[in-house]
Write an enzyme that holds these catalytic residues in place. Structure first.
Site, PDB file in Angstrom:
ATOM      1  CB  THR A  38      -0.306  -1.810  -1.408  1.00 23.30           C
ATOM      2  OG1 THR A  38       0.719  -1.182  -0.650  1.00 23.30           O
ATOM      3  CG2 THR A  38      -0.484  -1.000  -2.677  1.00 23.30           C
ATOM      4  CG  ASP A  54      -3.577   2.199  -0.655  1.00 21.20           C
ATOM      5  OD1 ASP A  54      -2.908   1.620  -1.529  1.00 21.20           O
ATOM      6  OD2 ASP A  54      -3.403   2.021   0.564  1.00 21.20           O
ATOM      7  NE  ARG A  56      -4.261   2.902   6.442  1.00 20.40           N
ATOM      8  CZ  ARG A  56      -5.390   2.564   7.062  1.00 20.40           C
ATOM      9  NH1 ARG A  56      -5.697   1.291   7.212  1.00 20.40           N
ATOM     10  NH2 ARG A  56      -6.204   3.498   7.499  1.00 20.40           N
ATOM     11  CE  LYS A  70       0.695   2.566  -0.569  1.00 19.50           C
ATOM     12  NZ  LYS A  70      -0.285   1.584  -0.049  1.00 19.50           N
ATOM     13  N   GLY A  84       4.076  -3.872  -2.123  1.00 19.69           N
ATOM     14  CA  GLY A  84       5.080  -4.718  -1.479  1.00 19.69           C
ATOM     15  C   GLY A  84       5.930  -3.911  -0.517  1.00 19.69           C
ATOM     16  CB  SER A 166      -3.164  -6.622   1.167  1.00 21.33           C
ATOM     17  OG  SER A 166      -3.274  -5.223   1.394  1.00 21.33           O
ATOM     18  CG  ASP A 203      -6.444  -4.727   2.586  1.00 23.68           C
ATOM     19  OD1 ASP A 203      -6.277  -5.756   3.260  1.00 23.68           O
ATOM     20  OD2 ASP A 203      -5.502  -4.040   2.163  1.00 23.68           O
ATOM     21  CB  SER A 206      -5.698  -0.607   1.278  1.00 22.58           C
ATOM     22  OG  SER A 206      -5.041  -1.714   0.707  1.00 22.58           O
TER      23      SER A 206
END
Length: 273
Positions: A38, A54, A56, A70, A84, A166, A203, A206
């Protein structure tokens, strides 16, 4: 009774450390940490706070959802980004939203950001990090504008800007390079958008789109899918249409059943092939 008396009283319990050492010595599979992906950020500006995330959702190396939300609602003037475990973030924020609603009904006052942060902090600390929810809480209340960062263990920090997840390393690099005091609303939105883009493109956990939530004393503006990336260029104009009964029949069995009255004798069953 002797076992209860032998248990360590007070302080911390390190039984799991001894267990892990025994597992390592026996060449067993070591306990691993669940990997999640995330990128969430928060930035304060002149008149309020802005959150971005984001969209995803991943399950290990698989993209489970391309357009999940999110940014969670806590109160009309307080929103929260979660990184998480998706279920933990969802239920923790829903529980806090209900508690804040009850407080508003009982007191008749606007929800305070510090109330939400302190209650979430205590809830996460009780489980010592076993609830996989890393949160960024933002809001504006009668005391001013607030941006709080909560770790899954319950550590709380009040910051002018922050990033978690992340993709936070790529996002925080953008924030540290371009953040300054006294940002306007448009400048803050552009900054969080660029920070989320850094997480999306650097990343693997994400991706997809950018959601933005702007909170000021006057109103809250939640912009779902503020930026959309990697959109499909071509979509089939009409849906696939298959004629009915187009599946070939390889073999057929006709079964004839006899109806037997309740309490009667069994007549039997004939099978025709």
């Amino acid at each position: 009774m002797e076992y209860l008396q032998s248990l360590q009283k007070g302080g911390f319990n390190f039984d799991n450390c001894h267990r892990n050492n025994l597992l390592i010595e026996s060449n067993a599979v070591k306990p691993t940490v669940k990997k999640t992906g995330t990128t969430i950020v928060g930035v304060t500006f002149k008149d309020g706070v802005v959150l971005a995330a984001d969209t995803r959702a991943t399950s290990d190396t698989t993209v489970a959802e391309k357009n999940c939300a999110k940014i969670h609602y806590l109160a009309p003037n307080i929103y929260c980004c979660g990184a998480g475990t998706a279920a933990d973030c969802e239920h923790v924020t829903e529980k806090m939203s209900s508690e804040l609603e009850l407080l508003r009904l009982n007191t008749g006052r606007v929800s305070r950001v510090m109330t939400a942060a302190s209650r979430l902090q205590w809830n996460l600390w009780q489980y010592r990090g076993n609830i996989g929810a890393a949160l960024i809480i933002a809001g504006v209340d009668p005391k001013g504008k607030w941006l709080a960062q909560l770790s899954p263990e319950g550590t709380t920090s009040y910051l002018p800007y922050c990033a978690m997840g992340s993709g936070s390393l790529a996002a925080i690099a953008i924030l540290e390079a371009k953040f300054r005091d006294g940002l306007t609303q448009d400048e803050a939105v552009d900054l969080v958008q660029e920070a989320i883009e850094a997480g999306i493109f650097h990343d693997l956990g994400s991706g997809s789109n950018v959601d933005v939530c702007i909170i000021t004393a006057e109103k809250t503006d939640y912009r779902r899918n503020y930026r959309v990336y990697n959109k499909k260029e071509w979509v089939k104009p009409t849906p696939y249409s298959f004629p009915p009964r187009n599946t070939p029949i390889l073999r057929e069995h006709n079964i004839k059943l006899e109806v037997v009255p309740v309490g009667g004798e069994r007549v039997g069953m004939e099978i025709e092939k």
